[in-house]
Design a protein around this motif. Structure first.
Motif: not given
Length: 348
Positions: A93-102, A148-153, A155-165
């Protein structure tokens, strides 16, 4: 199941493109044709243009789906562009969040992300993708993780989709069975049914989706899109001839063979056996084939039967100019009906 939408109310049209590679052409030509078709659909008023993920299929050029979506989005200006769909079990899911966030960052407000549970390929290719059939069992959890990866960051979230969050790319659930319908309803997401190749469960799936629907932040009311095949031409006879391309293609599926998109033929009965005809025709049952008058009547009947909020059209037509003409004729038929219809609601 709620009563179907009256025939006087007509939903918008969208395009599902598999980037078919015609015999005698190359993947590069197929992808150029996709951009040409998307521009054409944009001018005609189609709402969205989706590409689908398939692997190890020599007649389909959209395996790198996010790349193909970016290519189409860069060649258009208004039409929504997206995946119909990404086969989520093939990916983290992280890879897809990054791709589609981009993609959303590059083309804000124009990107859709349809998600499927099937692998979109065969078992051998699935292993080549370093995945296994058990991945599909995690599909609901993977959808929630992607949300969740497309939602707001947090507090304490260790992994984010950038871009995507924080980008909230619209998610859709795609399906051809009750599983996807019920999941889409429970999550409050729009649902697209693949009746263009798996029509048998269409009406039960729509009923299940609407019955299980729970409002969500993304969607307050159920929104169902129905996939169909359309081959339109100036005459019924010409449309039926063009449709033999799809009939050959589905016969190959029955035979377990693959190939590039074949040209139409004059005598389809000489091509398939009675059993092949029965199986291929069953898969192609949700197809509108004919002149603008024939297609208009079929579209009106489909909407009355299903209450679809949107209709997504696939057209396996060998000649690119004939495919462009088919979508234009369908738009004319739709416009003639829509002129008397109140507007339908949108799922973005």
């Amino acid at each position: 199941m709620p009563a179907p939408t009256p025939s006087s109310s007509l939903p918008p049209l969208s395009v599902l493109d598999l980037a078919f590679i015609p015999e005698g052409a190359t993947p590069g030509r197929a992808l150029a044709n996709s951009v040409s078709l998307a521009r054409h659909a944009e001018e005609l008023g189609y709402r969205r243009f989706w590409l689908a993920e398939h692997h190890n299929m020599i007649g389909i050029a959209s395996a790198a789906t996010a790349v193909a979506i970016g290519h189409v989005a860069s060649g258009t200006t208004r039409i929504r562009v997206g995946a119909g769909g990404i086969m989520l079990p093939n990916h983290a899911p992280l890879v897809i969040a990054e791709q589609f966030g981009t993609l959303e960052s590059l083309y804000p407000g124009r990107i859709d992300l349809g998600l499927g549970r099937a692998p979109g390929t065969d078992g051998t290719t699935l292993r080549a993708l370093r995945r296994d059939y058990a991945s599909a069992e995690r599909f609901p959890q993977d959808v929630l993780e992607l949300q969740a990866l497309f939602g707001p960051a947090r507090e304490g979230q260790a992994v984010q989709a950038v871009p995507g969050t924080g980008l909230k790319v619209p998610l859709w659930i795609l399906g051809s069975s009750l599983f996807g319908a019920e999941l889409a309803g429970m999550l409050g997401l729009p649902y697209a049914f693949a009746s263009h190749f798996a029509p048998d469960a269409l009406l039960p799936a729509l009923a299940a989706y609407r019955a299980r629907f729970q409002p969500s932040e993304q969607l307050q009311r159920p929104y169902a899109m129905v996939g169909i095949n359309v081959v339109a031409a100036e005459t019924d006879a010409e449309a039926r001839r063009l449709f033999t391309t799809a009939q050959q293609q589905f016969t190959r599926l029955v035979r377990g063979t693959r190939g590039l998109l074949p040209p139409p033929i004059d005598d389809i009965e000489a091509y398939w056996s009675p059993s092949e005809k029965a199986q291929a025709s069953r898969m192609l049952a949700r197809s509108l084939v004919g002149s603008r008058e024939t297609v208009r009547a079929g579209l009106e009947a489909l909407v009355a039967e299903t209450g679809a909020d949107e209709v997504m059209v696939a057209s396996a037509i060998y000649d690119h100019e004939a495919r462009l003409a088919s979508y234009a004729i369908l738009a004319e038929a739709h416009g003639a009906l829509a002129a008397q219809a109140p507007p339908k609601r949108s799922a973005a």
